[in-house]
Design a protein around this motif. Structure first.
Motif, PDB file in Angstrom:
ATOM      1  N   SER A   1       0.830  -1.215   0.000  1.00 41.72           N
ATOM      2  CA  SER A   1       0.000   0.000   0.000  1.00 41.72           C
ATOM      3  C   SER A   1       0.865   1.266   0.000  1.00 41.72           C
ATOM      4  N   GLU A   2       2.064   1.192   0.611  1.00 42.41           N
ATOM      5  CA  GLU A   2       2.940   2.364   0.628  1.00 42.41           C
ATOM      6  C   GLU A   2       3.422   2.707  -0.787  1.00 42.41           C
ATOM      7  N   THR A   3       3.766   1.701  -1.558  1.00 46.46           N
ATOM      8  CA  THR A   3       4.186   1.931  -2.935  1.00 46.46           C
ATOM      9  C   THR A   3       3.039   2.481  -3.762  1.00 46.46           C
ATOM     10  N   LEU A   4       1.850   1.984  -3.542  1.00 45.00           N
ATOM     11  CA  LEU A   4       0.674   2.472  -4.257  1.00 45.00           C
ATOM     12  C   LEU A   4       0.398   3.932  -3.920  1.00 45.00           C
ATOM     13  N   GLU A   5       0.549   4.305  -2.660  1.00 41.87           N
ATOM     14  CA  GLU A   5       0.357   5.706  -2.248  1.00 41.87           C
ATOM     15  C   GLU A   5       1.425   6.607  -2.863  1.00 41.87           C
ATOM     16  N   ARG A   6       2.668   6.153  -2.868  1.00 42.86           N
ATOM     17  CA  ARG A   6       3.735   6.951  -3.470  1.00 42.86           C
ATOM     18  C   ARG A   6       3.527   7.110  -4.970  1.00 42.86           C
ATOM     19  N   THR A   7       3.052   6.057  -5.626  1.00 39.19           N
ATOM     20  CA  THR A   7       2.791   6.135  -7.061  1.00 39.19           C
ATOM     21  C   THR A   7       1.676   7.129  -7.350  1.00 39.19           C
ATOM     22  N   GLY A   8       0.623   7.086  -6.547  1.00 37.83           N
ATOM     23  CA  GLY A   8      -0.475   8.045  -6.716  1.00 37.83           C
ATOM     24  C   GLY A   8      -0.024   9.471  -6.482  1.00 37.83           C
ATOM     25  N   ALA A   9       0.752   9.676  -5.441  1.00 37.45           N
ATOM     26  CA  ALA A   9       1.261  11.018  -5.145  1.00 37.45           C
ATOM     27  C   ALA A   9       2.203  11.496  -6.242  1.00 37.45           C
ATOM     28  N   THR A  10       2.998  10.597  -6.797  1.00 35.49           N
ATOM     29  CA  THR A  10       3.893  10.961  -7.891  1.00 35.49           C
ATOM     30  C   THR A  10       3.107  11.394  -9.114  1.00 35.49           C
TER      31      THR A  10
END
Length: 81
Positions: free
Chosen positions: A4-13
């Motif tokens: 989920s952390e990678t998914l959040e970072r991808t969305g924020a990016t």
């Protein structure tokens, strides 16, 4: 499998890149006056520094992976004695 952390970072990016593109690149396509060059440079620097910290891309780590030699590109046996 991404967490989920990678998914959040991808969305924020993606959001950050979209905002950057709208501010810096958007006026080229929308027939609008572009922002001043100083503002474009500042926004670009801020966006890339945030992305670098978010994805742990630090300059020192990147520079450690680059090998720089001072032999002018000549091989050792090509040099005259």
């Amino acid at each position: 499998m991404p967490d989920s952390e990678t998914l959040e970072r991808t969305g924020a990016t993606l959001i950050l890149f979209g905002v950057w593109a709208a501010i810096v690149l958007g006026p080229m396509f929308a027939n609008a006056d572009p922002p001043r060059a100083e503002l474009q440079i500042a926004i670009t620097a801020l966006a890339f520094s945030i992305l670098g910290r978010m994805w742990d891309l630090e300059v020192q780590r990147l520079l450690n992976g680059i090998t720089i030699s001072a032999d002018s590109g000549k091989r050792q046996d090509d040099q005259e004695d």
